[in-house]
Scaffold this motif. Structure first.
Motif, PDB file in Angstrom:
ATOM      1  N   VAL A 180       0.884  -1.173   0.000  1.00  0.00           N
ATOM      2  CA  VAL A 180       0.000   0.000   0.000  1.00  0.00           C
ATOM      3  C   VAL A 180       0.917   1.218   0.000  1.00  0.00           C
ATOM      4  N   PRO A 181       0.994   1.964  -1.098  1.00  0.00           N
ATOM      5  CA  PRO A 181       2.038   2.989  -1.262  1.00  0.00           C
ATOM      6  C   PRO A 181       1.753   4.309  -0.553  1.00  0.00           C
ATOM      7  N   ARG A 182       1.558   4.221   0.761  1.00  0.00           N
ATOM      8  CA  ARG A 182       1.399   5.429   1.571  1.00  0.00           C
ATOM      9  C   ARG A 182       1.776   5.076   3.004  1.00  0.00           C
ATOM     10  N   LEU A 183       2.006   6.098   3.843  1.00  0.00           N
ATOM     11  CA  LEU A 183       2.384   5.844   5.232  1.00  0.00           C
ATOM     12  C   LEU A 183       1.232   5.226   6.016  1.00  0.00           C
ATOM     13  N   ARG A 184       0.012   5.737   5.811  1.00  0.00           N
ATOM     14  CA  ARG A 184      -1.154   5.191   6.508  1.00  0.00           C
ATOM     15  C   ARG A 184      -1.701   4.026   5.693  1.00  0.00           C
ATOM     16  N   ALA A 185      -1.150   2.842   5.974  1.00  0.00           N
ATOM     17  CA  ALA A 185      -1.419   1.680   5.127  1.00  0.00           C
ATOM     18  C   ALA A 185      -2.280   0.627   5.812  1.00  0.00           C
ATOM     19  N   SER A 186      -2.924   0.966   6.916  1.00  0.00           N
ATOM     20  CA  SER A 186      -3.672  -0.035   7.670  1.00  0.00           C
ATOM     21  C   SER A 186      -4.922  -0.518   6.960  1.00  0.00           C
ATOM     22  N   ASP A 187      -5.463   0.295   6.042  1.00  0.00           N
ATOM     23  CA  ASP A 187      -6.682  -0.093   5.331  1.00  0.00           C
ATOM     24  C   ASP A 187      -6.399  -0.162   3.834  1.00  0.00           C
ATOM     25  N   PRO A 188      -6.018  -1.338   3.324  1.00  0.00           N
ATOM     26  CA  PRO A 188      -5.696  -1.457   1.903  1.00  0.00           C
ATOM     27  C   PRO A 188      -6.904  -1.320   0.987  1.00  0.00           C
ATOM     28  N   LEU A 189      -8.123  -1.351   1.537  1.00  0.00           N
ATOM     29  CA  LEU A 189      -9.325  -1.215   0.723  1.00  0.00           C
ATOM     30  C   LEU A 189      -9.707   0.249   0.496  1.00  0.00           C
ATOM     31  N   HIS A 190      -8.935   1.153   1.077  1.00  0.00           N
ATOM     32  CA  HIS A 190      -9.201   2.597   0.927  1.00  0.00           C
ATOM     33  C   HIS A 190      -8.363   3.157  -0.208  1.00  0.00           C
ATOM     34  N   SER A 191      -9.007   3.687  -1.239  1.00  0.00           N
ATOM     35  CA  SER A 191      -8.311   4.331  -2.360  1.00  0.00           C
ATOM     36  C   SER A 191      -7.949   5.767  -1.984  1.00  0.00           C
ATOM     37  N   SER A 192      -6.869   6.275  -2.571  1.00  0.00           N
ATOM     38  CA  SER A 192      -6.457   7.642  -2.235  1.00  0.00           C
ATOM     39  C   SER A 192      -5.385   8.117  -3.202  1.00  0.00           C
ATOM     40  N   PRO A 193      -5.169   9.445  -3.270  1.00  0.00           N
ATOM     41  CA  PRO A 193      -3.984   9.952  -3.957  1.00  0.00           C
ATOM     42  C   PRO A 193      -2.737   9.517  -3.195  1.00  0.00           C
ATOM     43  N   VAL A 194      -1.664   9.216  -3.909  1.00  0.00           N
ATOM     44  CA  VAL A 194      -0.423   8.759  -3.283  1.00  0.00           C
ATOM     45  C   VAL A 194       0.762   9.434  -3.973  1.00  0.00           C
ATOM     46  N   THR A 195       1.970   9.142  -3.461  1.00  0.00           N
ATOM     47  CA  THR A 195       3.169   9.778  -4.002  1.00  0.00           C
ATOM     48  C   THR A 195       4.113   8.789  -4.674  1.00  0.00           C
ATOM     49  N   THR A 196       3.756   7.512  -4.712  1.00  0.00           N
ATOM     50  CA  THR A 196       4.542   6.521  -5.419  1.00  0.00           C
ATOM     51  C   THR A 196       3.608   5.410  -5.865  1.00  0.00           C
ATOM     52  N   PHE A 197       4.149   4.355  -6.460  1.00  0.00           N
ATOM     53  CA  PHE A 197       3.287   3.299  -6.974  1.00  0.00           C
ATOM     54  C   PHE A 197       4.026   1.970  -6.961  1.00  0.00           C
ATOM     55  N   LEU A 198       3.293   0.896  -7.228  1.00  0.00           N
ATOM     56  CA  LEU A 198       3.847  -0.453  -7.216  1.00  0.00           C
ATOM     57  C   LEU A 198       4.197  -0.859  -8.645  1.00  0.00           C
ATOM     58  N   GLY A 199       5.464  -1.111  -8.881  1.00  0.00           N
ATOM     59  CA  GLY A 199       5.932  -1.295 -10.246  1.00  0.00           C
ATOM     60  C   GLY A 199       5.274  -2.412 -11.015  1.00  0.00           C
ATOM     61  N   GLY A 200       5.036  -3.555 -10.380  1.00  0.00           N
ATOM     62  CA  GLY A 200       4.480  -4.696 -11.094  1.00  0.00           C
ATOM     63  C   GLY A 200       2.979  -4.764 -11.071  1.00  0.00           C
ATOM     64  N   ALA A 201       2.323  -3.707 -10.637  1.00  0.00           N
ATOM     65  CA  ALA A 201       0.856  -3.665 -10.580  1.00  0.00           C
ATOM     66  C   ALA A 201       0.426  -2.218 -10.757  1.00  0.00           C
ATOM     67  N   SER A 202       0.602  -1.708 -11.961  1.00  0.00           N
ATOM     68  CA  SER A 202       0.379  -0.279 -12.173  1.00  0.00           C
ATOM     69  C   SER A 202       0.048   0.002 -13.627  1.00  0.00           C
ATOM     70  N   ALA A 203      -0.436   1.215 -13.859  1.00  0.00           N
ATOM     71  CA  ALA A 203      -0.677   1.717 -15.214  1.00  0.00           C
ATOM     72  C   ALA A 203      -0.172   3.153 -15.282  1.00  0.00           C
ATOM     73  N   VAL A 204       0.579   3.460 -16.321  1.00  0.00           N
ATOM     74  CA  VAL A 204       1.178   4.785 -16.486  1.00  0.00           C
ATOM     75  C   VAL A 204       0.725   5.371 -17.822  1.00  0.00           C
ATOM     76  N   ARG A 205       0.175   6.580 -17.766  1.00  0.00           N
ATOM     77  CA  ARG A 205      -0.209   7.257 -19.000  1.00  0.00           C
ATOM     78  C   ARG A 205       1.053   7.476 -19.849  1.00  0.00           C
ATOM     79  N   SER A 206       0.950   7.193 -21.137  1.00  0.00           N
ATOM     80  CA  SER A 206       2.126   7.288 -22.010  1.00  0.00           C
ATOM     81  C   SER A 206       2.708   8.697 -22.039  1.00  0.00           C
ATOM     82  N   GLU A 207       1.865   9.717 -21.883  1.00  0.00           N
ATOM     83  CA  GLU A 207       2.360  11.093 -21.882  1.00  0.00           C
ATOM     84  C   GLU A 207       3.317  11.349 -20.723  1.00  0.00           C
ATOM     85  N   VAL A 208       3.217  10.575 -19.653  1.00  0.00           N
ATOM     86  CA  VAL A 208       4.138  10.735 -18.530  1.00  0.00           C
ATOM     87  C   VAL A 208       5.567  10.460 -18.988  1.00  0.00           C
ATOM     88  N   PHE A 209       5.752   9.435 -19.815  1.00  0.00           N
ATOM     89  CA  PHE A 209       7.099   9.095 -20.277  1.00  0.00           C
ATOM     90  C   PHE A 209       7.692  10.209 -21.138  1.00  0.00           C
TER      91      PHE A 209
END
Length: 295
Positions: free
Chosen positions: A135-164
């Motif tokens: 869970v890519p945030r400090l408050r990770a006790s509830d993995p079922l809660h979606s939220s804005p974050v500051t990083t991501f999980l490399g093998g389970a992610s989607a990146v908009r091509s414009e980011v590259f």
């Protein structure tokens, strides 16, 4: 752009040692609702098993590491992935259990033009448990809660091509560890946002990151590189000092300390690629999102 028109591609890198799992993952991607998700498979220093027709593929003569292999996969969709609108990164021993994952991603990207990266929820296929580190945030006790974050999980992610094209691809020098945070910080500095979506699930067996032989060395070296490449000079000693103390507080073994210190030294001695310090407003943005870049 409407959700229906949003094109998705998926990059899978493999060492060739999990052919059954790779086949299951490809089947789960091809079972997604809506327009087909294009597939690209990279043999990272390993020969590939037979692949379904239409799958883009390449066999690399040597292992380029996780970020290097994924960058090759991006290019299989054209320069910076331009043949698709977003690139999924999927671990070759994972699978998408739900057939609406691609639909949810298309809707998310179409609804927010500044959404650059989506991080999925990783769950064990047998227990359904999500490890805290996934869970890519400090408050990770509830993995079922979606939220804005500051990083991501490399093998389970989607990146908009414009980011590259605006922030660059993954740092191939890192080989393994912290490459996602490096890209995430550059994406945030370029004005993109990152979301953790608990409803987009990747099944993946519970593992320990320490299974990689060079884990501790790379974690320490790449932590230094992450700071050297991305942080304002004032924050570099604060960030690295905090992580050094946190590492000691976990009371690692003598061998672990030796590997970690060796990696930390290597991070200062070895070249880390170009330095592009983030703007102070990005530092403030990270802080408002709950992850100031000193921890």
């Amino acid at each position: 752009m409407s959700a229906e028109d949003f094109r998705l591609g998926a990059v899978i890198i493999t060492m060739g040692n999990r052919p059954a799992e790779l086949t299951a993952l490809i089947d789960s991607v091809r079972a997604q609702q809506g327009a087909p998700v294009e597939l690209a498979v990279v043999g990272n220093g390993a020969p590939l098993p037979p692949l379904p027709e239409g799958v883009r593929s390449v066999e690399l003569p040597e292992n380029l590491g996780i970020p290097g292999g994924r960058n090759v996969g991006i290019e299989l969709f054209g320069r910076d992935g331009k043949d698709v609108d977003a690139v999924l990164f999927l671990d070759d021993d994972g699978s998408l259990p739900n057939e609406d994952s691609a639909h949810l991603l298309r809707e998310a990207f179409a609804a927010d033009p500044r959404l650059g990266i989506v991080s999925f929820r990783i769950a064990d296929p047998d227990t359904g448990v999500t490890q805290r580190r996934h869970v890519p945030r400090l408050r990770a006790s509830d993995p079922l809660h979606s939220s804005p974050v500051t990083t991501f999980l490399g093998g389970a992610s989607a990146v908009r091509s414009e980011v590259f094209s605006s922030a660059g691809q993954l740092p191939a020098e890192f080989f393994y560890a912290h490459e996602e945070t490096d890209l995430a910080w550059r994406a945030l500095d370029a004005g993109w946002s990152i979301d953790y979506r608990a409803d987009v699930v990747l099944h993946h067996p519970t593992t320990s990151p320490g299974r990689h032989a060079t884990y501790l060395h790379n974690v320490a070296r790449n932590r230094v590189w992450l700071a050297r490449r991305n942080l304002p000079a004032l924050l570099v000693p604060l960030y690295l000092g905090t992580w050094f103390l946190l590492t000691l507080a976990r009371r690692p073994s003598g061998d672990a300390i030796k590997a970690w210190v060796g990696g930390f030294r290597a991070g200062w001695r070895e070249p880390c690629g170009p330095r592009r310090p983030m703007r102070w407003r990005t530092v403030w943005r990270l802080t408002r999102l709950g992850r100031p870049p000193i921890i």
